[in-house]
Write a protein that holds these residues in place. Structure first.
Motif, PDB file in Angstrom:
ATOM      1  N   GLY A  67     -50.857  76.001 -14.594  1.00  0.00           N
ATOM      2  CA  GLY A  67     -50.169  75.550 -15.792  1.00  0.00           C
ATOM      3  C   GLY A  67     -49.376  74.272 -15.596  1.00  0.00           C
ATOM      4  O   GLY A  67     -48.745  73.790 -16.520  1.00  0.00           O
ATOM      5  N   ALA A  68     -49.405  73.723 -14.421  1.00  0.00           N
ATOM      6  CA  ALA A  68     -48.667  72.487 -14.161  1.00  0.00           C
ATOM      7  C   ALA A  68     -49.644  71.315 -14.160  1.00  0.00           C
ATOM      8  O   ALA A  68     -50.800  71.445 -13.811  1.00  0.00           O
ATOM      9  N   ARG A  69     -49.143  70.161 -14.564  1.00  0.00           N
ATOM     10  CA  ARG A  69     -49.957  68.951 -14.529  1.00  0.00           C
ATOM     11  C   ARG A  69     -49.187  67.871 -13.787  1.00  0.00           C
ATOM     12  O   ARG A  69     -47.956  67.810 -13.857  1.00  0.00           O
ATOM     13  N   LEU A  70     -49.911  67.052 -13.088  1.00  0.00           N
ATOM     14  CA  LEU A  70     -49.290  65.952 -12.366  1.00  0.00           C
ATOM     15  C   LEU A  70     -48.652  65.018 -13.375  1.00  0.00           C
ATOM     16  O   LEU A  70     -49.314  64.502 -14.265  1.00  0.00           O
ATOM     17  N   SER A  71     -47.354  64.831 -13.261  1.00  0.00           N
ATOM     18  CA  SER A  71     -46.667  63.957 -14.217  1.00  0.00           C
ATOM     19  C   SER A  71     -46.436  62.567 -13.649  1.00  0.00           C
ATOM     20  O   SER A  71     -46.508  61.593 -14.377  1.00  0.00           O
ATOM     21  N   HIS A  72     -46.157  62.482 -12.345  1.00  0.00           N
ATOM     22  CA  HIS A  72     -46.036  61.149 -11.756  1.00  0.00           C
ATOM     23  C   HIS A  72     -45.988  61.204 -10.231  1.00  0.00           C
ATOM     24  O   HIS A  72     -45.746  62.237  -9.648  1.00  0.00           O
ATOM     25  N   ILE A  73     -46.268  60.063  -9.675  1.00  0.00           N
ATOM     26  CA  ILE A  73     -46.111  59.884  -8.242  1.00  0.00           C
ATOM     27  C   ILE A  73     -44.693  59.366  -8.061  1.00  0.00           C
ATOM     28  O   ILE A  73     -44.375  58.242  -8.438  1.00  0.00           O
TER      29      ILE A  73
END
Length: 125
Positions: A67-73
């Motif tokens: 349920g998590a998505r990569l939001s930023h580096i």
């Protein structure tokens, strides 16, 4: 848990759980197509490939990432080049807060650290 090769041709192996994260290894094939075009005449692995492998392992192996998505580096520091034939060892720690998941990874090659990567994942409510 073995993963299939990515489109980039890198396959994580020896994925192991640790107290607060994961560790795994990647062998850089000498015939990896991306090596020829990155710096012609100087075959080094593009840094984005290090991030791609990390992202794939987190998505596949970490139940807390569901349920998590990569939001930023958050941060990415490349310390030394990665050459064809190098073995890379990833050690990563994961921490969860009220807004998502944080990943801190150190990537080591034959000569020592090659990268430090911090990723942030957000959870959609």
């Amino acid at each position: 848990m073995p993963l299939s090769p990515s489109r980039l041709g890198l396959t994580p192996t020896e994925v192991r759980g640790t107290d607060d994260g994961l560790s795994f290894s990647v062998e850089v094939p000498t015939d990896l197509p991306v090596l020829a075009g990155h710096f012609p005449g100087l075959p080094i692995l593009p840094g984005v490939c290090l991030i791609d492998v990390l992202q794939r392992v987190i998505t596949a192996a970490v139940p807390r990432a569901d349920g998590a998505r990569l939001s930023h580096i958050h941060r990415c520091r490349f310390r030394s080049p990665v050459w064809p034939g190098d073995r890379l060892d990833y050690d990563l720690t994961l921490s969860r807060d009220e807004n998502g998941l944080n990943c801190h990874a150190v990537v080591r090659g034959p000569g020592g650290p090659v990268a430090e990567i911090r990723l942030r994942y957000e959870v959609d409510e």
